[in-house]
Design a protein around this motif. Sequence first.
Motif, PDB file in Angstrom:
ATOM      1  N   MET A   1       9.628  42.482  66.069  1.00 40.88           N
ATOM      2  CA  MET A   1      10.646  43.001  66.969  1.00 40.88           C
ATOM      3  C   MET A   1      10.321  42.504  68.374  1.00 40.88           C
ATOM      4  O   MET A   1       9.190  42.609  68.827  1.00 40.88           O
ATOM      5  CB  MET A   1      10.631  44.536  66.915  1.00 40.88           C
ATOM      6  N   SER A   2      11.312  41.943  69.046  1.00 42.43           N
ATOM      7  CA  SER A   2      11.081  41.395  70.379  1.00 42.43           C
ATOM      8  C   SER A   2      10.852  42.522  71.381  1.00 42.43           C
ATOM      9  O   SER A   2      11.189  43.684  71.144  1.00 42.43           O
ATOM     10  CB  SER A   2      12.286  40.561  70.818  1.00 42.43           C
ATOM     11  N   GLU A   3      10.292  42.167  72.512  1.00 39.04           N
ATOM     12  CA  GLU A   3      10.025  43.154  73.560  1.00 39.04           C
ATOM     13  C   GLU A   3      11.324  43.785  74.055  1.00 39.04           C
ATOM     14  O   GLU A   3      11.396  44.996  74.272  1.00 39.04           O
ATOM     15  CB  GLU A   3       9.292  42.485  74.729  1.00 39.04           C
ATOM     16  N   THR A   4      12.364  42.971  74.190  1.00 38.68           N
ATOM     17  CA  THR A   4      13.662  43.488  74.627  1.00 38.68           C
ATOM     18  C   THR A   4      14.196  44.503  73.630  1.00 38.68           C
ATOM     19  O   THR A   4      14.667  45.573  74.010  1.00 38.68           O
ATOM     20  CB  THR A   4      14.670  42.331  74.792  1.00 38.68           C
ATOM     21  N   THR A   5      14.097  44.184  72.348  1.00 32.25           N
ATOM     22  CA  THR A   5      14.584  45.091  71.315  1.00 32.25           C
ATOM     23  C   THR A   5      13.768  46.375  71.314  1.00 32.25           C
ATOM     24  O   THR A   5      14.325  47.464  71.163  1.00 32.25           O
ATOM     25  CB  THR A   5      14.538  44.421  69.941  1.00 32.25           C
ATOM     26  N   GLN A   6      12.463  46.269  71.502  1.00 32.92           N
ATOM     27  CA  GLN A   6      11.626  47.466  71.567  1.00 32.92           C
ATOM     28  C   GLN A   6      12.060  48.365  72.721  1.00 32.92           C
ATOM     29  O   GLN A   6      12.132  49.580  72.574  1.00 32.92           O
ATOM     30  CB  GLN A   6      10.155  47.092  71.731  1.00 32.92           C
TER      31      GLN A   6
ATOM     32  N   GLN B   1      13.549  48.811  61.906  1.00 30.51           N
ATOM     33  CA  GLN B   1      14.303  47.631  61.488  1.00 30.51           C
ATOM     34  C   GLN B   1      15.803  47.925  61.482  1.00 30.51           C
ATOM     35  O   GLN B   1      16.606  47.084  61.910  1.00 30.51           O
ATOM     36  CB  GLN B   1      13.870  47.150  60.097  1.00 30.51           C
TER      37      GLN B   1
ATOM     38  N   GLU C   1      16.935  48.321  65.078  1.00 29.43           N
ATOM     39  CA  GLU C   1      16.998  46.986  65.676  1.00 29.43           C
ATOM     40  C   GLU C   1      18.266  46.266  65.220  1.00 29.43           C
ATOM     41  O   GLU C   1      18.946  45.629  66.019  1.00 29.43           O
ATOM     42  CB  GLU C   1      15.765  46.172  65.294  1.00 29.43           C
TER      43      GLU C   1
ATOM     44  N   SER D   1      21.119  45.086  67.859  1.00 32.52           N
ATOM     45  CA  SER D   1      21.310  43.648  68.067  1.00 32.52           C
ATOM     46  C   SER D   1      22.621  43.144  67.474  1.00 32.52           C
ATOM     47  O   SER D   1      22.941  41.962  67.590  1.00 32.52           O
ATOM     48  CB  SER D   1      20.131  42.862  67.492  1.00 32.52           C
TER      49      SER D   1
ATOM     50  N   THR E   1      25.470  42.086  72.578  1.00 31.27           N
ATOM     51  CA  THR E   1      24.948  43.003  71.573  1.00 31.27           C
ATOM     52  C   THR E   1      25.419  44.427  71.822  1.00 31.27           C
ATOM     53  O   THR E   1      25.828  44.781  72.937  1.00 31.27           O
ATOM     54  CB  THR E   1      23.409  42.998  71.559  1.00 31.27           C
TER      55      THR E   1
END
Length: 134
Positions: free
Chosen positions: A1-6, A81, A84, A88, A97
């Motif tokens: 998971m990307s930092e932005t998504t986190q 998941q 996310e 996204s 998004t």
Amino acid sequence: MSETTQLQVQELACFAQEQDFNQQYRQYFGDVWEEVGVRDISKMTIQDAEQTLKVLADSEASPQFIKSLLAQAAIDGATPQVLEYFLSSDIDSDGRTLATVLFQDQTNPLEADTPLSPSKAQVLSPSLQPDLEW
């Protein structure tokens, strides 16, 4: 998971903690989960999330409802998941998004966000010509 998504998942979790979902809200959310076939949010799959987005799009849900539904899913144990995937996703296919639309733009995720083209912007700008009298 990307930092932005986190960060977006954390923002959703913070929003969820601020909510006080009454029984009526829970009933509305339950209707969506029932239509999708989700009995246990903690066991929701990506396919369930895809179907949920379709149901939301078909029902023309409000941005606040969508945001609250996702917050309720986070409270009730949706996996990172699945969260996310929701955040996204791009329901209206405008290149933005769901997280961006809900948390930054605060626009409707079911309607494409398109900036004004330069030609339209010119039409909307005030005219430098004086008004003509009849």
